[in-house]
Write a protein that holds these residues in place. Structure first.
Motif, mmCIF file in Angstrom:
data_model
loop_
_atom_site.group_PDB
_atom_site.id
_atom_site.type_symbol
_atom_site.label_atom_id
_atom_site.label_comp_id
_atom_site.label_asym_id
_atom_site.label_seq_id
_atom_site.Cartn_x
_atom_site.Cartn_y
_atom_site.Cartn_z
ATOM 1 N N LEU A 122 83.049 17.230 90.423
ATOM 2 C CA LEU A 122 83.222 18.724 90.157
ATOM 3 C C LEU A 122 82.345 19.173 91.342
ATOM 4 O O LEU A 122 82.873 20.426 91.892
ATOM 5 C CB LEU A 122 82.594 19.084 88.748
ATOM 6 C CG LEU A 122 83.361 18.609 87.572
ATOM 7 C CD1 LEU A 122 82.875 19.036 86.251
ATOM 8 C CD2 LEU A 122 84.911 19.042 87.732
ATOM 9 N N VAL A 123 81.118 18.872 91.508
ATOM 10 C CA VAL A 123 80.182 19.436 92.480
ATOM 11 C C VAL A 123 80.843 19.320 93.922
ATOM 12 O O VAL A 123 80.777 20.085 94.803
ATOM 13 C CB VAL A 123 78.831 19.038 92.525
ATOM 14 C CG1 VAL A 123 78.093 19.325 91.229
ATOM 15 C CG2 VAL A 123 78.610 17.341 92.762
ATOM 16 N N SER A 124 81.696 18.313 94.239
ATOM 17 C CA SER A 124 82.229 18.047 95.541
ATOM 18 C C SER A 124 83.246 19.281 95.613
ATOM 19 O O SER A 124 83.381 19.811 96.593
ATOM 20 C CB SER A 124 82.877 16.689 95.452
ATOM 21 O OG SER A 124 83.878 16.561 96.651
ATOM 22 N N ASP A 125 84.043 19.474 94.629
ATOM 23 C CA ASP A 125 85.217 20.464 94.655
ATOM 24 C C ASP A 125 84.356 21.924 94.802
ATOM 25 O O ASP A 125 84.845 22.836 95.704
ATOM 26 C CB ASP A 125 85.951 20.547 93.553
ATOM 27 C CG ASP A 125 86.998 19.486 93.465
ATOM 28 O OD1 ASP A 125 87.172 18.837 94.424
ATOM 29 O OD2 ASP A 125 87.599 19.111 92.394
ATOM 30 N N ALA A 159 73.591 15.371 95.508
ATOM 31 C CA ALA A 159 73.688 16.042 96.837
ATOM 32 C C ALA A 159 74.509 15.234 97.930
ATOM 33 O O ALA A 159 75.202 16.006 98.799
ATOM 34 C CB ALA A 159 72.178 15.965 97.234
ATOM 35 N N ASP A 160 74.678 14.104 97.921
ATOM 36 C CA ASP A 160 75.468 13.293 98.608
ATOM 37 C C ASP A 160 77.046 13.509 98.622
ATOM 38 O O ASP A 160 77.835 13.721 99.255
ATOM 39 C CB ASP A 160 75.460 11.808 98.542
ATOM 40 C CG ASP A 160 74.103 11.135 99.134
ATOM 41 O OD1 ASP A 160 73.469 11.757 99.799
ATOM 42 O OD2 ASP A 160 73.767 10.044 98.521
ATOM 43 N N SER A 161 77.313 13.724 97.432
ATOM 44 C CA SER A 161 78.678 14.162 97.103
ATOM 45 C C SER A 161 79.033 15.374 97.830
ATOM 46 O O SER A 161 80.132 15.749 98.436
ATOM 47 C CB SER A 161 79.020 14.137 95.488
ATOM 48 O OG SER A 161 80.203 14.594 95.088
ATOM 49 N N MET A 162 78.111 16.679 97.646
ATOM 50 C CA MET A 162 78.139 18.022 98.000
ATOM 51 C C MET A 162 78.237 17.957 99.604
ATOM 52 O O MET A 162 79.128 18.658 100.072
ATOM 53 C CB MET A 162 77.055 18.808 97.595
ATOM 54 C CG MET A 162 77.231 19.012 96.076
ATOM 55 S SD MET A 162 75.529 19.114 95.107
ATOM 56 C CE MET A 162 74.986 20.469 95.665
ATOM 57 N N ASN A 163 77.467 16.840 100.223
ATOM 58 C CA ASN A 163 77.449 17.005 101.565
ATOM 59 C C ASN A 163 78.274 16.289 102.116
ATOM 60 O O ASN A 163 78.956 17.014 103.207
ATOM 61 C CB ASN A 163 76.070 16.147 101.948
ATOM 62 C CG ASN A 163 75.518 16.584 103.204
ATOM 63 O OD1 ASN A 163 75.914 17.291 103.907
ATOM 64 N ND2 ASN A 163 74.982 15.557 103.852
ATOM 65 N N GLN A 164 79.138 15.316 101.701
ATOM 66 C CA GLN A 164 80.139 14.625 102.123
ATOM 67 C C GLN A 164 81.409 15.799 101.794
ATOM 68 O O GLN A 164 82.193 15.767 102.883
ATOM 69 C CB GLN A 164 80.698 13.644 101.236
ATOM 70 C CG GLN A 164 79.832 12.324 101.649
ATOM 71 C CD GLN A 164 80.063 11.141 100.370
ATOM 72 O OE1 GLN A 164 80.659 11.105 99.788
ATOM 73 N NE2 GLN A 164 79.092 10.405 100.599
ATOM 74 N N MET A 166 81.310 18.715 102.463
ATOM 75 C CA MET A 166 81.089 19.473 103.624
ATOM 76 C C MET A 166 80.766 18.887 104.885
ATOM 77 O O MET A 166 80.047 19.399 106.034
ATOM 78 C CB MET A 166 79.478 20.526 103.489
ATOM 79 C CG MET A 166 80.003 21.275 102.381
ATOM 80 S SD MET A 166 81.384 22.340 102.180
ATOM 81 C CE MET A 166 80.892 23.579 103.558
ATOM 82 N N ASP A 167 81.432 17.733 105.248
ATOM 83 C CA ASP A 167 81.362 16.999 106.432
ATOM 84 C C ASP A 167 79.790 16.626 106.868
ATOM 85 O O ASP A 167 79.549 16.464 108.152
ATOM 86 C CB ASP A 167 82.088 17.442 107.519
ATOM 87 C CG ASP A 167 83.469 17.800 107.380
ATOM 88 O OD1 ASP A 167 84.245 17.101 106.490
ATOM 89 O OD2 ASP A 167 83.873 19.070 107.431
#
Ligand SMILES: NC(=O)C1=CN([C@@H]2O[C@H](COP(=O)(O)OP(=O)(O)OC[C@H]3O[C@@H](n4cnc5c(N)ncnc54)[C@H](OP(=O)(O)O)[C@@H]3O)[C@@H](O)[C@H]2O)C=CC1
Ligand SMILES: O=C(O)C1=N[C@H](C(=O)O)C[C@H](O)C1
Length: 252
Positions: A122-125, A159-164, A166-167
């Protein structure tokens, strides 16, 4: 019946897993490893894997980063898959985990609960949509006063999931106390609270102009991690070498 070694059997998670495994008809703990003296857990306990004379199909690890190097060496040598749940590993240890997965099966997850594994998605989306529109991203995690690592492994995984998503443009800021400058738009702030018996809370905050979206997960007992770890162990037993994750175990 899957035969399992509980690595860190005398700790908090070791005790919860021992209780759950005793009621599970598909998996049995055949030995435990711990440097701490414990009460009778119903299986033999050894002070290290090297001392362990019992064979198993899988190892479940909730111990300490200090024990990870020996754990990887044993898993590679004996070809016993590992569900690696200990957090706070160094960069070098994370690289060693990747390397070991070329010769043995490893499932590493900072959080074995169903809810957090869905939250990772969800945080990635959310990051893609909201950080893409200029929202700031912050994580606040809260844990009990016995926890030794900070930030939590889960906070780093979020954080990794969110950062990934965002490239990889973002850097993580875990301490702002010595800084005298405004927040960098390309940072993910991570704050840690430690106290009492808080099992585990993670708030992921997307803060924009005049609106804030917060996605939260609260663990009310350690049983959610134990349940996920036993499911992961059953999944991993007999698997060929490789790096696995909870997304291979649970349907998301
Ligand atoms: N992935 C997930 O879902 C979760 C991960 N965790 C992580 O799991 C780990 C353990 O958590 P928890 O059970 O709460 O911690 P505890 O400290 O309660 O238990 C860890 C146990 O491992 C023992 N230990 C320490 N060093 C070694 C060693 N070299 N060899 C064998 N045993 C050792 C400890 O002994 P002693 O006390 O004497 O050092 C202790 O008995 C932590 O890293 C935590 O963050 C926790 C919950 C969920
Ligand atoms: O130490 C704990 O208790 C926990 N550790 C894991 C982490 O560091 O994220 C998972 C869970 O939050 C409990």
């Amino acid at each position: 019946m899957v035969k399992m070694i509980m690595h860190g059997c005398c700790g908090a998670m070791g005790h919860v897993i021992t209780g759950l495994a005793a009621e599970d008809g598909e998996i049995r703990i055949v030995a435990g490893i711990d440097v701490r003296e414990g009460t009778d857990l119903g299986y033999p306990v050894f002070t290290s894997l090297d001392q362990c004379s019992v064979e198993a199909d899988v190892i479940v690890d909730f111990a300490s980063p200090k024990a990870v190097d020996g754990l990887l060496a044993y898993s590679c040598k004996k070809q016993v898959p590992v569900v690696l749940c200990t957090t706070g590993l160094s960069k070098e240890q994370l690289a060693a985990v990747e390397k070991a997965s070329q010769v043995t099966a490893i499932l590493r997850s900072a959080n074995m609960s169903l809810g957090v594994n869905l939250l990772l998605k969800l945080v990635s989306d959310a990051a893609r949509v909201l950080a893409g529109s200029g929202f700031d991203m912050e994580i606040v995690e809260k844990h009990h006063n016995q926890k030794v690592d900070a930030p939590s492994g889960t906070a780093l995984a979020l954080a990794d999931s969110m950062n990934q998503a965002m490239d990889g443009q973002y850097a993580y800021t875990c301490d702002r106390s010595t800084r005298r400058e405004k927040r960098n738009p390309k940072e993910i702030g991570i704050s840690s609270v430690r106290g009492g018996s808080i099992v585990g809370e993670h708030d992921v905050i997307f803060a924009g102009r005049d609106e804030v979206l917060t996605l939260s997960h609260t663990a009310y007992s350690k049983a959610i991690f134990a349940k996920g770890a036993l499911e992961a162990a059953k999944f991993l037993a007999g698997k060929k070498p490789g790096m696995y994750s909870m997304t291979d175990v649970v349907d998301l």
